[in-house]
Motif scaffolding. Sequence first.
Motif, PDB file in Angstrom:
ATOM      1  N   LYS A   1      44.014  91.247  77.725  1.00  0.00           N
ATOM      2  CA  LYS A   1      45.110  92.022  78.311  1.00  0.00           C
ATOM      3  C   LYS A   1      46.442  91.261  78.305  1.00  0.00           C
ATOM      4  O   LYS A   1      47.511  91.866  78.230  1.00  0.00           O
ATOM      5  CB  LYS A   1      44.753  92.434  79.745  1.00  0.00           C
ATOM      6  N   THR A   2      46.378  89.938  78.368  1.00  0.00           N
ATOM      7  CA  THR A   2      47.613  89.147  78.388  1.00  0.00           C
ATOM      8  C   THR A   2      47.893  88.478  77.044  1.00  0.00           C
ATOM      9  O   THR A   2      48.774  87.619  76.956  1.00  0.00           O
ATOM     10  CB  THR A   2      47.547  88.053  79.480  1.00  0.00           C
ATOM     11  N   LEU A   3      47.148  88.850  75.999  1.00  0.00           N
ATOM     12  CA  LEU A   3      47.297  88.194  74.706  1.00  0.00           C
ATOM     13  C   LEU A   3      48.729  88.256  74.186  1.00  0.00           C
ATOM     14  O   LEU A   3      49.267  87.258  73.691  1.00  0.00           O
ATOM     15  CB  LEU A   3      46.343  88.832  73.689  1.00  0.00           C
ATOM     16  N   GLY A   4      49.367  89.403  74.290  1.00  0.00           N
ATOM     17  CA  GLY A   4      50.711  89.563  73.748  1.00  0.00           C
ATOM     18  C   GLY A   4      51.730  88.629  74.372  1.00  0.00           C
ATOM     19  O   GLY A   4      52.466  87.917  73.658  1.00  0.00           O
ATOM     20  N   VAL A   5      51.784  88.599  75.693  1.00  0.00           N
ATOM     21  CA  VAL A   5      52.768  87.741  76.354  1.00  0.00           C
ATOM     22  C   VAL A   5      52.439  86.274  76.121  1.00  0.00           C
ATOM     23  O   VAL A   5      53.341  85.433  75.994  1.00  0.00           O
ATOM     24  CB  VAL A   5      52.871  88.050  77.859  1.00  0.00           C
ATOM     25  N   ARG A   6      51.148  85.939  76.028  1.00  0.00           N
ATOM     26  CA  ARG A   6      50.778  84.544  75.759  1.00  0.00           C
ATOM     27  C   ARG A   6      51.174  84.123  74.356  1.00  0.00           C
ATOM     28  O   ARG A   6      51.734  83.039  74.152  1.00  0.00           O
ATOM     29  CB  ARG A   6      49.262  84.356  75.962  1.00  0.00           C
ATOM     30  N   MET A   7      50.912  84.964  73.364  1.00  0.00           N
ATOM     31  CA  MET A   7      51.231  84.598  71.987  1.00  0.00           C
ATOM     32  C   MET A   7      52.733  84.441  71.772  1.00  0.00           C
ATOM     33  O   MET A   7      53.176  83.556  71.031  1.00  0.00           O
ATOM     34  CB  MET A   7      50.671  85.644  71.020  1.00  0.00           C
ATOM     35  N   GLU A   8      53.522  85.258  72.426  1.00  0.00           N
ATOM     36  CA  GLU A   8      54.976  85.150  72.277  1.00  0.00           C
ATOM     37  C   GLU A   8      55.509  83.878  72.932  1.00  0.00           C
ATOM     38  O   GLU A   8      56.371  83.180  72.377  1.00  0.00           O
ATOM     39  CB  GLU A   8      55.647  86.392  72.862  1.00  0.00           C
ATOM     40  N   GLU A   9      55.001  83.561  74.110  1.00  0.00           N
ATOM     41  CA  GLU A   9      55.450  82.345  74.803  1.00  0.00           C
ATOM     42  C   GLU A   9      54.976  81.093  74.066  1.00  0.00           C
ATOM     43  O   GLU A   9      55.714  80.119  73.932  1.00  0.00           O
ATOM     44  CB  GLU A   9      54.914  82.342  76.235  1.00  0.00           C
TER      45      GLU A   9
ATOM     46  N   ALA B   1      56.444  82.318  53.088  1.00  0.00           N
ATOM     47  CA  ALA B   1      56.905  83.672  52.784  1.00  0.00           C
ATOM     48  C   ALA B   1      55.757  84.677  52.847  1.00  0.00           C
ATOM     49  O   ALA B   1      55.930  85.804  53.324  1.00  0.00           O
ATOM     50  CB  ALA B   1      57.567  83.697  51.408  1.00  0.00           C
ATOM     51  N   VAL B   2      54.576  84.266  52.380  1.00  0.00           N
ATOM     52  CA  VAL B   2      53.412  85.146  52.425  1.00  0.00           C
ATOM     53  C   VAL B   2      53.039  85.456  53.866  1.00  0.00           C
ATOM     54  O   VAL B   2      52.799  86.615  54.234  1.00  0.00           O
ATOM     55  CB  VAL B   2      52.212  84.507  51.689  1.00  0.00           C
ATOM     56  N   HIS B   3      53.007  84.412  54.696  1.00  0.00           N
ATOM     57  CA  HIS B   3      52.638  84.626  56.097  1.00  0.00           C
ATOM     58  C   HIS B   3      53.663  85.513  56.796  1.00  0.00           C
ATOM     59  O   HIS B   3      53.292  86.400  57.575  1.00  0.00           O
ATOM     60  CB  HIS B   3      52.526  83.289  56.829  1.00  0.00           C
ATOM     61  N   ARG B   4      54.932  85.281  56.530  1.00  0.00           N
ATOM     62  CA  ARG B   4      55.983  86.104  57.145  1.00  0.00           C
ATOM     63  C   ARG B   4      55.796  87.574  56.775  1.00  0.00           C
ATOM     64  O   ARG B   4      56.046  88.468  57.589  1.00  0.00           O
ATOM     65  CB  ARG B   4      57.356  85.607  56.693  1.00  0.00           C
ATOM     66  N   ALA B   5      55.347  87.822  55.541  1.00  0.00           N
ATOM     67  CA  ALA B   5      55.188  89.200  55.078  1.00  0.00           C
ATOM     68  C   ALA B   5      53.962  89.886  55.676  1.00  0.00           C
ATOM     69  O   ALA B   5      53.975  91.105  55.895  1.00  0.00           O
ATOM     70  CB  ALA B   5      55.099  89.224  53.551  1.00  0.00           C
ATOM     71  N   GLN B   6      52.904  89.116  55.961  1.00  0.00           N
ATOM     72  CA  GLN B   6      51.651  89.744  56.394  1.00  0.00           C
ATOM     73  C   GLN B   6      51.343  89.580  57.878  1.00  0.00           C
ATOM     74  O   GLN B   6      50.365  90.155  58.366  1.00  0.00           O
ATOM     75  CB  GLN B   6      50.478  89.215  55.565  1.00  0.00           C
ATOM     76  N   ALA B   7      52.159  88.812  58.582  1.00  0.00           N
ATOM     77  CA  ALA B   7      51.920  88.584  60.012  1.00  0.00           C
ATOM     78  C   ALA B   7      53.224  88.715  60.796  1.00  0.00           C
ATOM     79  O   ALA B   7      54.312  88.510  60.263  1.00  0.00           O
ATOM     80  CB  ALA B   7      51.303  87.198  60.229  1.00  0.00           C
ATOM     81  N   GLY B   8      53.081  89.032  62.071  1.00  0.00           N
ATOM     82  CA  GLY B   8      54.258  89.224  62.911  1.00  0.00           C
ATOM     83  C   GLY B   8      54.737  87.965  63.596  1.00  0.00           C
ATOM     84  O   GLY B   8      55.810  87.956  64.209  1.00  0.00           O
ATOM     85  N   GLY B   9      53.960  86.875  63.514  1.00  0.00           N
ATOM     86  CA  GLY B   9      54.348  85.627  64.160  1.00  0.00           C
ATOM     87  C   GLY B   9      53.631  84.462  63.510  1.00  0.00           C
ATOM     88  O   GLY B   9      52.693  84.644  62.732  1.00  0.00           O
ATOM     89  N   PHE B  10      54.069  83.255  63.849  1.00  0.00           N
ATOM     90  CA  PHE B  10      53.538  82.051  63.206  1.00  0.00           C
ATOM     91  C   PHE B  10      52.527  81.296  64.067  1.00  0.00           C
ATOM     92  O   PHE B  10      51.912  80.342  63.617  1.00  0.00           O
ATOM     93  CB  PHE B  10      54.686  81.120  62.812  1.00  0.00           C
ATOM     94  N   GLY B  11      52.358  81.709  65.305  1.00  0.00           N
ATOM     95  CA  GLY B  11      51.313  81.134  66.135  1.00  0.00           C
ATOM     96  C   GLY B  11      51.661  79.809  66.781  1.00  0.00           C
ATOM     97  O   GLY B  11      52.792  79.334  66.725  1.00  0.00           O
ATOM     98  N   GLY B  12      50.618  79.195  67.381  1.00  0.00           N
ATOM     99  CA  GLY B  12      50.818  77.986  68.174  1.00  0.00           C
ATOM    100  C   GLY B  12      50.036  76.788  67.706  1.00  0.00           C
ATOM    101  O   GLY B  12      49.845  75.839  68.463  1.00  0.00           O
TER     102      GLY B  12
END
Length: 377
Positions: free
Chosen positions: A242-250, A283-294
């Motif tokens: 449930k909190t995955l989104g806010v955690r991944m962005e932070e 460039a590939v990751h930017r095209a296929q994913a919405g973020g670069f992770g942690g």
Amino acid sequence: MKKKTKLIHGGISRDPYTGAVSIPLYHASTYQQDGVGNFKYEYARTGNPTREALETLIADLEGGARGFAFGSGMAAIAAVVQLFSAGDHLLLTDDVYGGTYRIMTKVFHRFGIDVTFVDTTDLETVTKSIRPETKAIFVETPTNPLLKVTDVKAIGEIAKEHGLRFIVDNTFSTPYWQNPIALGADIVLHSATKYLGGHSDVVAGLVVAADDALGDELHFIQNSTGGILGPQDSWLLIRGIKTLGVRMEEVEANTKAIVSMLQEEKSVGKIYYPGLADHPGHAVHRAQAGGFGGMVSFTVENGEKAKAIVKSARYFTLAESLGAVESLISIPSLMTHASIPRERRLALGIEDGLIRISVGLEDVEDLVEDLKAAIRS
């Protein structure tokens, strides 16, 4: 439904029996039948309401037909590999998690399932490695620990052309940032112990099948072999998601600040992070994913220097695993990838002085100063 909404309202988000907004824990091992063969649930290995809520949720999040929850990420991988038979051949990403390498070379090899580890970022190499007995391509992207990026859509096209099943381990990116099924994958895997759980309090694995027919095959294996996730851990995982989104962005915001600091440190050699413009596959990751992770890996002079750094860090906990609210630090050659022979590790680029960090949710200034001090010590 947007992603953050789906994390909370996807799957079975309300208990159909009581209306509870938190799916209850159903600890029953068996269920009353309204006549022989007339039932909603038969036996807890076959189906459980709490686990079903989780399995439906991950299927929704990944855009697949069926979801399955297992007792660990390795149990999930084992179930997927059991789709294949003696004499079958699989192609796997070369820079893969040590546990995946171990189970394929030490366990399933004994059952006659052959595997070739290839650089799946090289499409020509992948195509040339396909044999008549090849049945699947198994990709981890970004990889652990060198963060190599595979073009999921391109590999999906190769798999389709040759009639192969296409499996993607999506643990690092999570369904919040990346959805491999939309790019052509047949099966998506997660070590849900990591970002999906997010709190270092549950061990679990999740699998999503793109279609119902494949889902039926996986359910048969799950029910037959019994490596299911229990209701308590299923409930913890639903809560974590449930909190995955806010955690991944932070986490990503914190990671960018840490990578910027690492770039300024003279004793730091290579930095592996898909968010860097010069990272192979950026460039590939930017095209296929919405973020670069942690997840970030970097090299220092040698193994002794690496051990000194992990020992000096205060807020980066020296531990296995990743993807938690607390920041973690490890030396892959001595920990997560110790099961891979040293010669192979070095050939892949997993040096003795390679450090891997999983960035958490602590104050970013504390994290930056802590890691900087550990490196300079």
